[in-house]
Motif scaffolding. Structure first.
Motif, PDB file in Angstrom:
ATOM      1  N   VAL A 489       0.844  -1.201   0.000  1.00  0.00           N
ATOM      2  CA  VAL A 489       0.000   0.000   0.000  1.00  0.00           C
ATOM      3  C   VAL A 489       0.877   1.248   0.000  1.00  0.00           C
ATOM      4  CG1 VAL A 489      -1.704   1.331   1.303  1.00  0.00           C
ATOM      5  CG2 VAL A 489      -1.945  -1.152   1.108  1.00  0.00           C
ATOM      6  N   ARG A 490       1.945   1.208   0.804  1.00  0.00           N
ATOM      7  CA  ARG A 490       2.857   2.354   0.832  1.00  0.00           C
ATOM      8  C   ARG A 490       3.537   2.536  -0.520  1.00  0.00           C
ATOM      9  NH1 ARG A 490       6.258   0.585   4.137  1.00  0.00           N
ATOM     10  NH2 ARG A 490       7.977   0.258   2.686  1.00  0.00           N
ATOM     11  N   VAL A 504      -8.888   8.858 -10.758  1.00  0.00           N
ATOM     12  CA  VAL A 504     -10.177   8.560 -10.139  1.00  0.00           C
ATOM     13  C   VAL A 504     -10.024   7.223  -9.414  1.00  0.00           C
ATOM     14  CG1 VAL A 504     -12.645   8.148 -10.463  1.00  0.00           C
ATOM     15  CG2 VAL A 504     -11.445   9.779 -11.951  1.00  0.00           C
ATOM     16  N   VAL A 505     -10.222   7.226  -8.092  1.00  0.00           N
ATOM     17  CA  VAL A 505     -10.009   6.024  -7.280  1.00  0.00           C
ATOM     18  C   VAL A 505     -11.286   5.702  -6.520  1.00  0.00           C
ATOM     19  CG1 VAL A 505      -8.577   4.920  -5.536  1.00  0.00           C
ATOM     20  CG2 VAL A 505      -7.620   6.720  -6.963  1.00  0.00           C
ATOM     21  N   PHE A 512      -5.592   5.397   2.958  1.00  0.00           N
ATOM     22  CA  PHE A 512      -4.956   5.375   1.644  1.00  0.00           C
ATOM     23  C   PHE A 512      -5.394   6.574   0.820  1.00  0.00           C
ATOM     24  CE2 PHE A 512      -5.763   4.059  -2.832  1.00  0.00           C
ATOM     25  CZ  PHE A 512      -4.447   4.096  -3.274  1.00  0.00           C
ATOM     26  N   LEU A 513      -6.691   6.848   0.776  1.00  0.00           N
ATOM     27  CA  LEU A 513      -7.194   7.983   0.002  1.00  0.00           C
ATOM     28  C   LEU A 513      -6.626   9.298   0.512  1.00  0.00           C
ATOM     29  CD1 LEU A 513     -10.957   6.960  -0.434  1.00  0.00           C
ATOM     30  CD2 LEU A 513      -9.195   7.010  -2.211  1.00  0.00           C
ATOM     31  N   GLY A 517      -3.536  12.871  -1.730  1.00  0.00           N
ATOM     32  CA  GLY A 517      -3.736  14.281  -2.077  1.00  0.00           C
ATOM     33  C   GLY A 517      -5.003  14.490  -2.879  1.00  0.00           C
ATOM     34  N   ILE A 518      -6.105  13.870  -2.440  1.00  0.00           N
ATOM     35  CA  ILE A 518      -7.393  13.971  -3.133  1.00  0.00           C
ATOM     36  C   ILE A 518      -7.841  15.431  -3.205  1.00  0.00           C
ATOM     37  CG2 ILE A 518      -9.841  13.364  -2.998  1.00  0.00           C
ATOM     38  CD1 ILE A 518      -8.041  11.059  -3.853  1.00  0.00           C
ATOM     39  N   THR A 519      -8.280  15.843  -4.397  1.00  0.00           N
ATOM     40  CA  THR A 519      -8.751  17.219  -4.577  1.00  0.00           C
ATOM     41  C   THR A 519     -10.273  17.332  -4.544  1.00  0.00           C
ATOM     42  OG1 THR A 519      -8.710  16.956  -6.991  1.00  0.00           O
ATOM     43  CG2 THR A 519      -6.731  17.832  -5.931  1.00  0.00           C
ATOM     44  N   ARG A 520     -10.969  16.195  -4.801  1.00  0.00           N
ATOM     45  CA  ARG A 520     -12.434  16.225  -4.788  1.00  0.00           C
ATOM     46  C   ARG A 520     -12.964  14.869  -4.332  1.00  0.00           C
ATOM     47  NH1 ARG A 520     -16.163  17.456  -9.936  1.00  0.00           N
ATOM     48  NH2 ARG A 520     -14.119  17.474 -10.958  1.00  0.00           N
TER      49      ARG A 520
END
Length: 535
Positions: A489-490, A504-505, A512-513, A517-520
């Motif tokens: 995962v790392r 897109v995840v 993890f998310l 650095g999720i922006t939305r």
């Protein structure tokens, strides 16, 4: 729960039919409390749980479990024809109860029911506790989602009230709400519990961490956060020892060279004295003999010191974790900030509500939602695997999609050949150079995809997508951390930090998310896709 319940493995050995050794004279003792069992993919965690549960027979040694045991396997398969009450193990008691309530006083019914007159109430309470309160006990399991099947099996275990509970990656396929219920169950468990998981939030609920590595378990008190802090301190100390040992080796090498130089000077001096014959031959021969003995002792002493220093260095280096990091640079995946990479215009997927979405530049989208909300269907529709029932999908940039199944690799091909299939124009040397950064070095690049472990297979699939030609500027990932160990995962997080395109995840793995650095953040439910606050 039995206060004396425990697990004891003595000289436990196990090997697969092809001769591959998993455990060799392995020892383990687990008492009451919650234990998180962690380790790299392929370390033998799931195999160990199967041995404890009796699913596998050891090739040597013994396993002793004191108390009733319950086991939730990682790859749970339920007969779709089974009824809910059959999975819960209460069908016969329910039928006996219903017969008695209808006036049938046959002694067999009372024998079957025993004292369990509240069997249905307890069953509904266990189901409700796990978010399955609406299930009809007469329904069949074929109507359940994968996550619901896991929770149903867990409810069956809770009803059986085992003294020892084994859970293997229990949060795989569970949505956020179901995970929270599982967390509560683990946190309140009073007996012996051993859970194999990469879910860091779940591991925060345990009392101790057992790290399975190289066939041995190292114990760490506390939860996963405590483990990380202890391990970081250990690794810092190990780094210092390596530096000290390296300095010692260098010093011993210098001293050995200097000693050899001094001995060479003595030899030259003795030879010169012999040529000049300034002393009697018998004296000179004795001096020569003594010099040779002294030189031999001196050389042996310095050589031994050097070998000891090298052994200390080797021991110090072995204490350093070799959970290598993926280090890559992917400049060709970069997307300008204003460029449109995805546009969904009134798209209605084959399953789920209508969707409208615009994605511009290197945005990083987290797609969340309950199991069955249509996240995988939406990703497959964007990727072109499924045709929408209505609307238009527009993807003006190169796109790659990594499904949960990791079935994009050809098992009969090597890792290198799989990558070349996605980038046929690049040379073999360049493929291997790039694969080395994904930790497939030298002969590892020639390993057949069908022989890879779960973590290795994921790295190979990720390499094939990110090294593709043309490189993807939009990357779709569906539950990418399922079945990955913590090191993998790392590594995935590190690889994605180098990715410069849009992402897109779909995932239920919040830590993890958060590391991406999720922006939305977008939630998919029965009404459509809507923006939510960061989780």
């Amino acid at each position: 729960m039995a206060a004396t319940s425990s697990i004891l493995c003595t000289d436990l050995s196990f090997e697969w039919p092809d001769g591959t050794t998993v455990l060799d004279r392995f020892h383990l003792a687990v008492g009451p409390g919650r234990t998180g069992l962690i380790g790299l993919n392929g370390a033998g965690k799931s195999t160990l749980l199967r041995l404890l549960a009796g699913d596998l027979t050891p090739s040597g040694g013994s396993v002793r479990v004191a108390g009733e045991l319950g086991y939730l396997p990682q790859d749970l398969v339920l007969d779709t024809a089974l009824r809910i009450d059959e999975v819960l193990g209460i069908r016969a008691r329910r039928e006996a109860l219903h017969a008695i309530e209808s006036g049938d006083v046959d002694e067999r019914h009372f024998g079957t029911l025993g004292d369990d007159w509240d069997v249905e109430e307890r069953a509904h309470a266990a189901l409700d506790r796990l978010g399955l309160g609406g299930l009809d006990l007469d329904r069949t399991t074929g109507e359940l989602s994968g996550g619901e099947a896991v929770l149903l099996r867990l409810a069956a275990l809770l009803l059986a009230r085992p003294d020892v509970l084994l859970l293997d990656e229990p949060t795989n396929n569970l949505d956020l709400a179901a995970r929270e219920r599982l967390y509560e169950t683990v946190a309140s468990w009073a007996g012996v519990l051993v859970v194999v998981s990469h879910d860091r939030e779940l591991l925060e609920r345990v009392d101790q961490i057992a790290d399975l590595r190289a066939g041995e378990v190292t114990w760490y008190g506390g939860n996963f956060g405590d483990y990380q802090r202890t391990l970081a301190a250990e690794q810092e100390a190990a780094d210092r020892l390596v530096r000290v040992a390296e300095g010692d080796v260098q010093r011993q090498e210098r001293e050995l060279v200097e000693a050899n130089v001094k001995l060479a000077r003595r030899v030259r001096y003795g030879k010169k004295m012999n040529e000049n014959k300034r002393e009697p031959r018998i004296v000179m021969n004795e001096r020569k003999r003594q010099a040779q003995v002294s030189a031999g002792k001196h050389r042996v002493m310095h050589t031994e010191r050097l070998e000891e220093a090298r052994e200390r260095l080797t021991a110090a280096e072995e204490a350093i974790r070799d959970d290598a990091e993926i280090r890559i640079d992917l400049p060709r995946t970069e997307v300008p900030a204003g460029r449109t990479v995805l546009s969904l215009e009134a798209v209605r997927p084959a399953f789920g509500p209508g969707i409208a979405l615009d994605l511009r530049g290197p945005e990083r989208i987290a797609l969340v939602g309950r199991n069955g909300s249509g996240k995988s269907t939406l990703l497959r529709t964007i990727a072109g695997e499924l045709a929408p029932l209505a609307g238009t999908v527009n993807v003006p940039v190169p796109l790659r999609y990594l499904p949960q199944r990791l079935d994009l690799l050809d098992d009969a091909l090597s890792v290198a050949d799989n990558v070349k299939a996605f980038a046929p124009g690049i040379t073999d040397n360049l493929v291997r150079a790039r694969l080395a950064r994904f930790l497939f070095r030298a002969g590892r690049a020639d390993q057949l995809a069908g022989t890879l472990s779960g973590g290795e297979r994921f790295r190979a699939a990720l390499a094939a997508l990110l090294l593709a030609d043309p490189p993807p500027q939009l990357l779709l990932l569906d539950e990418p951390t399922n079945n990955l160990d913590l090191a993998s995962v790392r590594q995935l997080t590190q690889a994605l930090s180098s990715y410069r395109g849009a992402l897109v995840v779909a995932s239920h793995d919040l830590p993890f998310l958060r590391g991406l650095g999720i922006t939305r953040w977008l939630r998919l439910d029965g009404t459509g896709l809507r923006r939510v606050d960061p989780m």
